[in-house]
Design a protein around this motif. Sequence first.
Motif, PDB file in Angstrom:
ATOM      1  N   LEU A  12       0.894  -1.157   0.025  1.00  0.00           N
ATOM      2  CA  LEU A  12       0.061  -0.119  -0.096  1.00  0.00           C
ATOM      3  C   LEU A  12       0.788   1.154  -0.012  1.00  0.00           C
ATOM      4  O   LEU A  12       0.898   2.141   0.837  1.00  0.00           O
ATOM      5  CB  LEU A  12      -0.874   0.016   1.299  1.00  0.00           C
ATOM      6  CG  LEU A  12      -1.959  -1.168   1.129  1.00  0.00           C
ATOM      7  CD1 LEU A  12      -2.893  -1.314   2.583  1.00  0.00           C
ATOM      8  CD2 LEU A  12      -2.773  -1.193   0.056  1.00  0.00           C
ATOM      9  N   THR A  67       1.967  -1.219  -6.300  1.00  0.00           N
ATOM     10  CA  THR A  67       0.455  -0.308  -6.341  1.00  0.00           C
ATOM     11  C   THR A  67       0.101  -0.020  -7.740  1.00  0.00           C
ATOM     12  O   THR A  67      -0.712   0.223  -8.140  1.00  0.00           O
ATOM     13  CB  THR A  67       0.617   0.503  -5.512  1.00  0.00           C
ATOM     14  OG1 THR A  67       1.114   0.109  -3.956  1.00  0.00           O
ATOM     15  CG2 THR A  67      -0.658   1.235  -5.079  1.00  0.00           C
ATOM     16  N   CYS A 108      -8.395   0.721   2.998  1.00  0.00           N
ATOM     17  CA  CYS A 108      -8.159  -0.267   1.805  1.00  0.00           C
ATOM     18  C   CYS A 108      -8.547  -1.651   1.860  1.00  0.00           C
ATOM     19  O   CYS A 108      -8.778  -2.338   0.783  1.00  0.00           O
ATOM     20  CB  CYS A 108      -6.594  -0.383   1.847  1.00  0.00           C
ATOM     21  SG  CYS A 108      -5.567   1.459   1.458  1.00  0.00           S
TER      22      CYS A 108
END
Length: 390
Positions: A109, A115, A174
């Motif tokens: 993350l 990502t 998330c």
Amino acid sequence: MNSVMRTIDLTTKILAPLAIGTLLTYWSQMSGAIFIAVWNLISGFVEIYLLVAIYRQIPQLRVKQMHTINQITNSNNAFKECWGGWRLYLAHPIKWAGIGFSCLYMTVLGFDQITTGYMYSQGVSESFIGITTSLGAITGIIGSVSYPFLRRCFGKKSTTLIGYLSNSACFCICVVSIFMPGSPFEPTAIVNPFASSSINASSTGIQHEDLSIKELWDQRQNVFYFVAGIVFARFGLWVTDLSISQLLQDSVEESKRGVINGVQNSINQSMDLIKFLLVIFLPSPQTFGYLIILTWIFSLLGWVNIYYVCIQTKDLDDLRKSLFHTIRMFLINIGGYFTASIYFVQDLICKTLMESREIWANSWGRMNPTHCKSPLLRRRHYYQQNKEAY
């Protein structure tokens, strides 16, 4: 100083993603690659010049302090030296905070290649990634600027605990994103992750379709939750980074600082290596949700480590006192503002009523001069009533 340098570093990261994202979106990839190569070449010469200038301006850097290796081990064997460094690190009280900090390196993350690749698979354009990266840098700047204030209020270790809590809380967004509409997460894909990855690659090939913001919201709502969690987590991440850096500088003796930092850096890179290994074994977007959950778990493990450090050093009592003092001062200020507002409104109402009363009294005095405040009108009325006596 750490906060100022981090703020400068994050500020430079705001313009770069915007420029490169726009460049790759509206120019060719070859042009973007050439621009990046030339920029790195020029930056390399500038960095070398600045390092040489600093070395010449600070005479202390030219003095080589000879710290004998006997402080660690009496042998010249590289393995024993390495083991001696690890023994020194594990015997130091800072180890739990360092291990907790290394847990943050086991993350997917962040605005890195992993990502970015996942966002590409969701139809996100380069410009959108550049904008979100800049927003993350702005959030990080807010965290780095807030660090000195948080440190003064709560202390170094308590500030680290606050940073971990903020980071873990934002990572929850998330985690929620993998269950939102449009998410490619498939829990059963973990049985054969390479099959789902090969099927996805064969079906899509190497084509990448950029979706507009409206199309992303209609088809991939999970992307917005995913990006929001990463952007907001930058605040807690950089607060934690500055706190741990300050702890390493203040808690470690100067003669042992190089060894401790070397072992800490090796642990950080080991966690980074674990992240890449997990990505290799779970390569498809359908299994990326498991990596998000693991990132959140490692963030919680880091919080547990720093919580243990705070318990050992009894910093939680200072944190509670600081929180109570901060909340009390906040309530006092709010109460003061509220009371001042009441008095202001009360004075305004009284002033308005007094002006209205005076206007009414003067107007009534013209009809009934005996009730008028003006001596001239009263004297005139008295003369008219008693003019026969004169």
